[in-house]
Each structure stands twice: as structure tokens, then as C-alpha cells.
Design a protein around this motif. Structure first.
Motif, PDB file in Angstrom:
ATOM      1  N   THR B  33      44.337  -5.595  -2.071  1.00  0.00           N
ATOM      2  CA  THR B  33      43.360  -6.395  -1.331  1.00  0.00           C
ATOM      3  C   THR B  33      43.845  -7.837  -1.223  1.00  0.00           C
ATOM      4  OG1 THR B  33      42.061  -7.067  -3.253  1.00  0.00           O
ATOM      5  CG2 THR B  33      41.490  -4.965  -2.229  1.00  0.00           C
ATOM      6  N   ILE B  34      43.386  -8.499  -0.164  1.00  0.00           N
ATOM      7  CA  ILE B  34      43.656  -9.917   0.026  1.00  0.00           C
ATOM      8  C   ILE B  34      42.350 -10.668  -0.212  1.00  0.00           C
ATOM      9  CG2 ILE B  34      44.230 -11.739   1.669  1.00  0.00           C
ATOM     10  CD1 ILE B  34      46.691 -10.297   0.807  1.00  0.00           C
ATOM     11  N   GLN B  35      42.411 -11.646  -1.071  1.00  0.00           N
ATOM     12  CA  GLN B  35      41.264 -12.469  -1.428  1.00  0.00           C
ATOM     13  C   GLN B  35      41.357 -13.821  -0.715  1.00  0.00           C
ATOM     14  OE1 GLN B  35      39.079 -11.212  -3.949  1.00  0.00           O
ATOM     15  NE2 GLN B  35      40.306  -9.335  -3.994  1.00  0.00           N
ATOM     16  N   TRP B  36      40.214 -14.430  -0.511  1.00  0.00           N
ATOM     17  CA  TRP B  36      40.183 -15.791   0.054  1.00  0.00           C
ATOM     18  C   TRP B  36      39.411 -16.707  -0.889  1.00  0.00           C
ATOM     19  CZ3 TRP B  36      42.900 -17.519   4.230  1.00  0.00           C
ATOM     20  CH2 TRP B  36      43.501 -16.546   5.033  1.00  0.00           C
ATOM     21  N   GLY B  54      43.817  -1.348   3.374  1.00  0.00           N
ATOM     22  CA  GLY B  54      44.025   0.092   3.407  1.00  0.00           C
ATOM     23  C   GLY B  54      42.874   0.866   4.010  1.00  0.00           C
ATOM     24  N   ASN B  55      41.641   0.326   3.821  1.00  0.00           N
ATOM     25  CA  ASN B  55      40.483   1.019   4.370  1.00  0.00           C
ATOM     26  C   ASN B  55      39.547   0.094   5.149  1.00  0.00           C
ATOM     27  OD1 ASN B  55      39.151  -0.457   2.405  1.00  0.00           O
ATOM     28  ND2 ASN B  55      38.864   1.282   1.021  1.00  0.00           N
ATOM     29  N   THR B  56      39.963  -1.127   5.352  1.00  0.00           N
ATOM     30  CA  THR B  56      39.255  -2.176   6.119  1.00  0.00           C
ATOM     31  C   THR B  56      37.947  -2.626   5.467  1.00  0.00           C
ATOM     32  OG1 THR B  56      37.917  -0.765   7.593  1.00  0.00           O
ATOM     33  CG2 THR B  56      40.183  -1.212   8.264  1.00  0.00           C
ATOM     34  N   LYS B  57      37.663  -2.165   4.276  1.00  0.00           N
ATOM     35  CA  LYS B  57      36.419  -2.586   3.617  1.00  0.00           C
ATOM     36  C   LYS B  57      36.506  -4.053   3.211  1.00  0.00           C
ATOM     37  CE  LYS B  57      34.717   1.870   2.017  1.00  0.00           C
ATOM     38  NZ  LYS B  57      34.261   2.697   0.865  1.00  0.00           N
ATOM     39  N   THR B  58      35.356  -4.701   3.244  1.00  0.00           N
ATOM     40  CA  THR B  58      35.283  -6.108   2.878  1.00  0.00           C
ATOM     41  C   THR B  58      34.148  -6.337   1.892  1.00  0.00           C
ATOM     42  OG1 THR B  58      33.837  -6.542   4.773  1.00  0.00           O
ATOM     43  CG2 THR B  58      36.195  -6.934   5.091  1.00  0.00           C
ATOM     44  N   ARG B  59      34.243  -7.436   1.181  1.00  0.00           N
ATOM     45  CA  ARG B  59      33.142  -7.896   0.321  1.00  0.00           C
ATOM     46  C   ARG B  59      33.131  -9.405   0.387  1.00  0.00           C
ATOM     47  NH1 ARG B  59      30.014  -5.856  -3.728  1.00  0.00           N
ATOM     48  NH2 ARG B  59      31.274  -3.974  -3.982  1.00  0.00           N
ATOM     49  N   TYR B  60      31.932  -9.979   0.501  1.00  0.00           N
ATOM     50  CA  TYR B  60      31.815 -11.425   0.626  1.00  0.00           C
ATOM     51  C   TYR B  60      30.949 -12.014  -0.474  1.00  0.00           C
ATOM     52  CZ  TYR B  60      33.362 -10.257   5.367  1.00  0.00           C
ATOM     53  OH  TYR B  60      34.064  -9.780   6.455  1.00  0.00           O
ATOM     54  N   SER B  61      31.276 -13.248  -0.834  1.00  0.00           N
ATOM     55  CA  SER B  61      30.398 -14.001  -1.722  1.00  0.00           C
ATOM     56  C   SER B  61      29.048 -14.204  -1.029  1.00  0.00           C
ATOM     57  CB  SER B  61      31.033 -15.356  -2.039  1.00  0.00           C
ATOM     58  OG  SER B  61      30.091 -16.241  -2.570  1.00  0.00           O
ATOM     59  N   ARG B  67      28.365 -15.993   7.448  1.00  0.00           N
ATOM     60  CA  ARG B  67      29.176 -17.030   8.102  1.00  0.00           C
ATOM     61  C   ARG B  67      30.660 -16.726   8.073  1.00  0.00           C
ATOM     62  NH1 ARG B  67      29.850 -22.796   7.286  1.00  0.00           N
ATOM     63  NH2 ARG B  67      29.703 -22.504   5.011  1.00  0.00           N
ATOM     64  N   VAL B  68      31.064 -15.821   7.194  1.00  0.00           N
ATOM     65  CA  VAL B  68      32.490 -15.528   7.029  1.00  0.00           C
ATOM     66  C   VAL B  68      32.788 -14.100   7.463  1.00  0.00           C
ATOM     67  CG1 VAL B  68      32.318 -14.719   4.637  1.00  0.00           C
ATOM     68  CG2 VAL B  68      34.446 -15.752   5.464  1.00  0.00           C
ATOM     69  N   THR B  69      33.938 -13.928   8.086  1.00  0.00           N
ATOM     70  CA  THR B  69      34.442 -12.611   8.439  1.00  0.00           C
ATOM     71  C   THR B  69      35.905 -12.535   8.022  1.00  0.00           C
ATOM     72  OG1 THR B  69      32.985 -12.497  10.374  1.00  0.00           O
ATOM     73  CG2 THR B  69      34.826 -10.943  10.280  1.00  0.00           C
ATOM     74  N   SER B  77      50.759  -6.875   9.060  1.00  0.00           N
ATOM     75  CA  SER B  77      50.723  -7.260   7.627  1.00  0.00           C
ATOM     76  C   SER B  77      50.051  -8.628   7.452  1.00  0.00           C
ATOM     77  CB  SER B  77      52.131  -7.272   7.025  1.00  0.00           C
ATOM     78  OG  SER B  77      52.706  -5.988   7.038  1.00  0.00           O
ATOM     79  N   THR B  78      48.975  -8.812   8.158  1.00  0.00           N
ATOM     80  CA  THR B  78      48.310 -10.115   8.189  1.00  0.00           C
ATOM     81  C   THR B  78      46.815  -9.966   7.952  1.00  0.00           C
ATOM     82  OG1 THR B  78      49.977 -10.993   9.705  1.00  0.00           O
ATOM     83  CG2 THR B  78      47.891 -12.188   9.565  1.00  0.00           C
ATOM     84  N   ALA B  79      46.303 -10.834   7.106  1.00  0.00           N
ATOM     85  CA  ALA B  79      44.867 -10.918   6.888  1.00  0.00           C
ATOM     86  C   ALA B  79      44.336 -12.181   7.545  1.00  0.00           C
ATOM     87  CB  ALA B  79      44.555 -10.931   5.391  1.00  0.00           C
ATOM     88  N   TYR B  80      43.049 -12.145   7.878  1.00  0.00           N
ATOM     89  CA  TYR B  80      42.416 -13.267   8.562  1.00  0.00           C
ATOM     90  C   TYR B  80      41.092 -13.607   7.875  1.00  0.00           C
ATOM     91  CZ  TYR B  80      45.624 -11.817  12.257  1.00  0.00           C
ATOM     92  OH  TYR B  80      46.751 -11.464  12.974  1.00  0.00           O
ATOM     93  N   MET B  81      40.775 -14.891   7.936  1.00  0.00           N
ATOM     94  CA  MET B  81      39.483 -15.357   7.459  1.00  0.00           C
ATOM     95  C   MET B  81      38.908 -16.272   8.519  1.00  0.00           C
ATOM     96  SD  MET B  81      37.410 -17.845   6.143  1.00  0.00           S
ATOM     97  CE  MET B  81      38.577 -19.181   5.898  1.00  0.00           C
ATOM     98  N   GLU B  82      37.729 -15.881   9.021  1.00  0.00           N
ATOM     99  CA  GLU B  82      37.057 -16.701  10.028  1.00  0.00           C
ATOM    100  C   GLU B  82      35.750 -17.224   9.448  1.00  0.00           C
ATOM    101  OE1 GLU B  82      36.091 -14.729  13.711  1.00  0.00           O
ATOM    102  OE2 GLU B  82      35.942 -16.644  14.783  1.00  0.00           O
TER     103      GLU B  82
END
Lengths: 106, 117
Positions: B33-36, B54-61, B67-69, B77-82
């Protein structure tokens, strides 16, 4: 939610031992990690799973836990160890960081 | 060697959105997983959320929910934070990091986002 408490700052003389602590309710329920951050740089992992040291981290860095307190010990502190240190753990589906301890070597 | 390379600094006006990228190399992108994490000027580290490429699942604070995606593109091989609805308090350096063994074992170089009118 869990709060991790660290002393804001501490100082140590070169060659001496510095012990930075991190306390919080239920801290012992999950592993604690420690990160070093020098000014203007990204954090670096120095201890993980309470007491393990990543490849490339000097042996003078060690970690331990006892009850609700985790500790990062730097033995034979060097000038290059002057930095901010953050503890981290997992709680209630979120990663939590301590507020950081600024270590001054003088 | 594992590397996380982030996109460059951004200046945004209040109310706008910003999207930061984090390109991974040196390991199998789908396997971690990639963390922000963000850091306001002179402040500590604050976790924002993660994506499992690997499965596109996300978890947010909870603080940033709504407000965050966070997303991942396995082909790049790139992650994004919007982050949307920017306000001055969102001025910070934003880091991506890889989740290793119960720790963030590798970090990007950070991306400064400045919110100013």
C-alpha cells in the motif's frame, strides 16, 4: 482516539546516550515505529516492530517497549543524530504519530 | 532500489483542488500500500490515508474524509492524492510512503503545496 505523547525536546552531549520516549494508552497493542527527520528532509525509518533496525541504520539506534511506553535509545550519540524523532503506531483503523521530539546534540 | 518520486511544488488558491503524484520504482507496485502523510510548516507528521494498488481499496483519516481522494494506477506504478476545498491550513509538505512491515519503510521526497490568495 489514541494520542502519543513525546517530550518536545531534549539535548545530549556527543558520545552520551539519548533516550526518547513515547507514551499512550494501549500502545502495547500494536507495533511501534520510529522515524528520524532532519531539517528539510523526508523522514527515515530507524526502528520498526518495536525493536528491529532496518538495513543501513547504525547499531547505536535501538528500540524497546514496556507497557504503554515505547523508547528509542541512541547510544554514543553523534552530531549527525541531531534531528526530530517521531513515534508511530496503529490504532482504531488509523496510523497515529507522536508530535515529535527535537534532539539537540551539543 | 526502492524509490518514490513525487511531483513538484504547487501553488493553489483557496477553494481549489490539488493532485499530487508518487511514482514508485524498484519493487512490485501492486504488493504494497501507498500511504500519504502531510506536515504543516514547523509541525509534526499527520496521516491522511492509503491506497492498496493491488485491489484499489482505500482508507482515509476521518479528518480528511470527503475532501481527499487517493488512487493508484498500476500501469504507471503511480499513486495519486487529490485534496479539494483547499484552505490556508492545508499549506504543507505532502509525503507518500510505502507500508512495509507495520511501518513506513520508504518515503518520497515530499511535495510542497502552498494555499494562498
Amino acid at each position: 482516539s489514541l494520542e502519543l505523547t513525546q517530550s518536545p525536546s531534549m539535548s545530549v552531549s556527543p558520545g552520551q546516550t539519548a533516550t526518547i520516549t513515547c507514551s499512550g494508552d494501549k500502545l502495547g497493542n500494536y507495533f511501534t515505529s520510529w522515524y528520524q527527520q532532519r531539517p528539510g528532509q523526508s523522514p527515515i525509518l530507524v526502528v520498526y516492530q518495536d525493536s528491529k533496525r532496518p538495513s543501513g541504520i547504525p547499531e547505536r539506534f535501538s528500540g524497546s517497549t514496556s507497557g504503554d511506553t515505547a523508547s528509542l535509545t541512541i547510544s554514543g550519540t553523534q552530531a549527525m543524530d541531531e534531528a526530530d524523532y517521531y513515534c508511530q503506531t496503529w490504532d482504531n483503523s488509523a496510523w497515529v504519530f507522536g508530535a515529535g521530539t527535537k534532539l539537540t546534540v551539543l | 532500489q526502492v524509490q518514490l518520486l513525487q511531483s513538484g511544488a504547487e501553488v493553489k488558491k483557496p477553494g481549489a483542488s490539488v493532485k499530487i503524484s508518487c511514482k514508485a520504482s524498484g519493487y512490485t507496485f501492486n504488493s504494497y500500500t501507498i500511504q500519504w502523510v502531510r506536515q504543516a510548516p514547523g509541525q509534526g507528521l499527520e496521516w491522511m490515508g492509503w491506497v492498496n494498488p493491488g485491489n484499489t481499496k482505500t482508507r482515509y483519516s476521518q479528518k480528511f474524509q470527503g475532501r481527499v481522494t487517493i488512487s493508484g494506477d498500476t500501469s504507471a506504478s503511480t499513486a495519486y492524492m487529490e485534496l479539494s476545498g483547499l484552505r490556508s491550513e492545508d499549506t504543507a509538505v505532502y509525503f507518500c510512503a510505502r507500508l512495509g512491515s507495520s511501518c513506513f519503510d520508504f518515503w518520497g521526497q515530499g511535495t510542497l503545496v502552498t494555499v494562498s490568495s
